[in-house]
Design a protein around this motif. Structure first.
Motif, short mmCIF file in Angstrom:
data_model
loop_
_atom_site.label_atom_id
_atom_site.label_comp_id
_atom_site.label_asym_id
_atom_site.label_seq_id
_atom_site.Cartn_x
_atom_site.Cartn_y
_atom_site.Cartn_z
N LYS A 16 8.78 71.93 25.80
CA LYS A 16 8.63 71.35 24.64
C LYS A 16 7.10 71.08 24.46
N SER A 34 5.76 61.98 21.47
CA SER A 34 6.25 60.66 21.45
C SER A 34 6.32 60.10 22.96
N ALA A 36 4.41 60.19 25.02
CA ALA A 36 2.93 59.82 25.60
C ALA A 36 3.05 58.26 25.10
N TYR A 38 5.89 56.28 24.81
CA TYR A 38 6.54 55.54 25.92
C TYR A 38 5.97 55.30 27.29
N ARG A 39 4.89 56.44 27.48
CA ARG A 39 4.06 56.30 28.80
C ARG A 39 3.10 55.09 28.72
N GLY A 100 5.52 58.10 34.63
CA GLY A 100 6.55 58.60 33.91
C GLY A 100 7.88 57.66 34.23
N ALA A 103 7.58 54.61 31.93
CA ALA A 103 8.12 54.81 30.79
C ALA A 103 9.69 55.09 30.53
N SER A 104 10.37 55.61 31.53
CA SER A 104 11.85 55.58 31.54
C SER A 104 12.35 54.40 31.38
N ALA A 107 12.08 53.13 27.98
CA ALA A 107 12.94 54.00 26.91
C ALA A 107 14.32 53.64 26.97
N ARG A 113 12.29 50.45 22.18
CA ARG A 113 12.38 51.76 21.07
C ARG A 113 12.05 51.50 19.68
N ARG A 134 12.68 63.14 22.50
CA ARG A 134 14.17 63.42 22.89
C ARG A 134 14.94 63.03 21.83
N ASP A 135 14.57 62.19 20.71
CA ASP A 135 15.37 61.71 19.66
C ASP A 135 14.72 61.70 18.14
N MET A 136 13.80 62.81 18.20
CA MET A 136 12.83 62.93 16.96
C MET A 136 13.94 63.32 15.99
N ARG A 184 17.03 62.38 36.18
CA ARG A 184 16.39 62.06 34.88
C ARG A 184 17.13 62.31 33.65
N ASP A 188 18.53 60.07 30.58
CA ASP A 188 18.25 60.40 29.32
C ASP A 188 19.59 60.55 28.66
#
Ligand code: DC
Length: 229
Positions: A16, A34, A36, A38-39, A100, A103-104, A107, A113, A134-136, A184, A188
């Protein structure tokens, strides 16, 4: 004037990020990474010792305030995009496995969010936006003209990741990487808020047996038709 939006959602390792940057360059659109955000939030909360207090009311309230006022900057440089958090260059730091994980955690919290929503929407500017996440399509930009869901089998994503890590001189086992990817994906896809899934009107591309140029051609054919309509 309508600002055109292209969304690319999908699991980690599907390609992606690379494809979103290529599309933004091709159409001369702005780019939102996006993940980034969350990170950056994960790193910021870790630095403030708040990551383990997200379960208590006070800690969560403080974290939401931080998320809303997050001091970040995406700077274009000769080497690419530099990312600053509170004025400090964290471009490399936020790409580590450790961040990561931060971020997880972030998220999975609905309040965090929600706090990042307006931040993401602020990226919509003329002439258009390519939004990667993931949810754009399902929650941040449901009005997008072109929605793409890019996926690939866990095995082929693990193979690509191992090659990347080996190129960086790291010695890794494919079985460990595959287990990480599967864990992961599960997290998600099964979380209750904004789970990873294709929008009903998304164009689904499986890149397992395709190279970047082949995927790019499929995407631009689809986007050209959508943006023209
Ligand atoms: O794409 P990435 O690896 O940079 O994403 C980091 C984390 O943020 C990952 O756990 C998924 C999550 N994320 C999300 O929940 N929603 C997004 N729109 C983007 C990323």
């Amino acid at each position: 004037m309508t600002i055109q939006i292209i969304t690319i959602d999908g699991p980690s390792g599907s390609g992606k990020g690379t494809l979103a940057a290529k599309l933004a360059d091709h159409y001369q659109f702005h780019l939102l990474d996006s993940g980034a955000l969350y990170r950056l939030l994960g790193l910021s909360l870790h630095k403030k010792d708040l990551l383990d207090s997200l379960e208590d009311q006070q800690g969560l309230k403080q974290s939401v305030t931080i998320a809303t006022a997050l001091d970040i900057c995406f700077q274009s440089t000769e080497q690419g995009i530099s990312i600053l958090l509170d004025g400090e260059d964290v471009t490399q730091t936020i790409r580590t496995e450790r961040v990561g994980e931060f971020a997880s955690k972030v998220a999975a919290i609905p309040e965090l969010r929600a706090a990042l929503l307006s931040r993401q929407r602020a990226f919509v500017r003329l002439p258009g936006l390519v939004a990667d996440g993931r949810d754009m399509a399902t929650s941040v930009f449901p009005e997008a003209q072109a929605k793409i869901y890019l996926t690939a089998s866990a095995a082929s994503r693990a193979e690509r990741r191992v090659k990347q890590l080996q190129a960086m001189g790291l010695d890794v086992k494919i079985s460990d990487i595959l287990a990480n990817i599967q864990a992961r994906d599960k997290r998600d896809m099964e979380r209750t808020v904004a789970p990873l899934k294709p929008a009903v009107d998304a164009y689904i591309i499986d890149s397992s047996d395709l190279n970047i140029d082949e995927v790019f051609t499929l995407m631009t054919d689809f986007v050209n038709e959508k943006l023209a309509g």
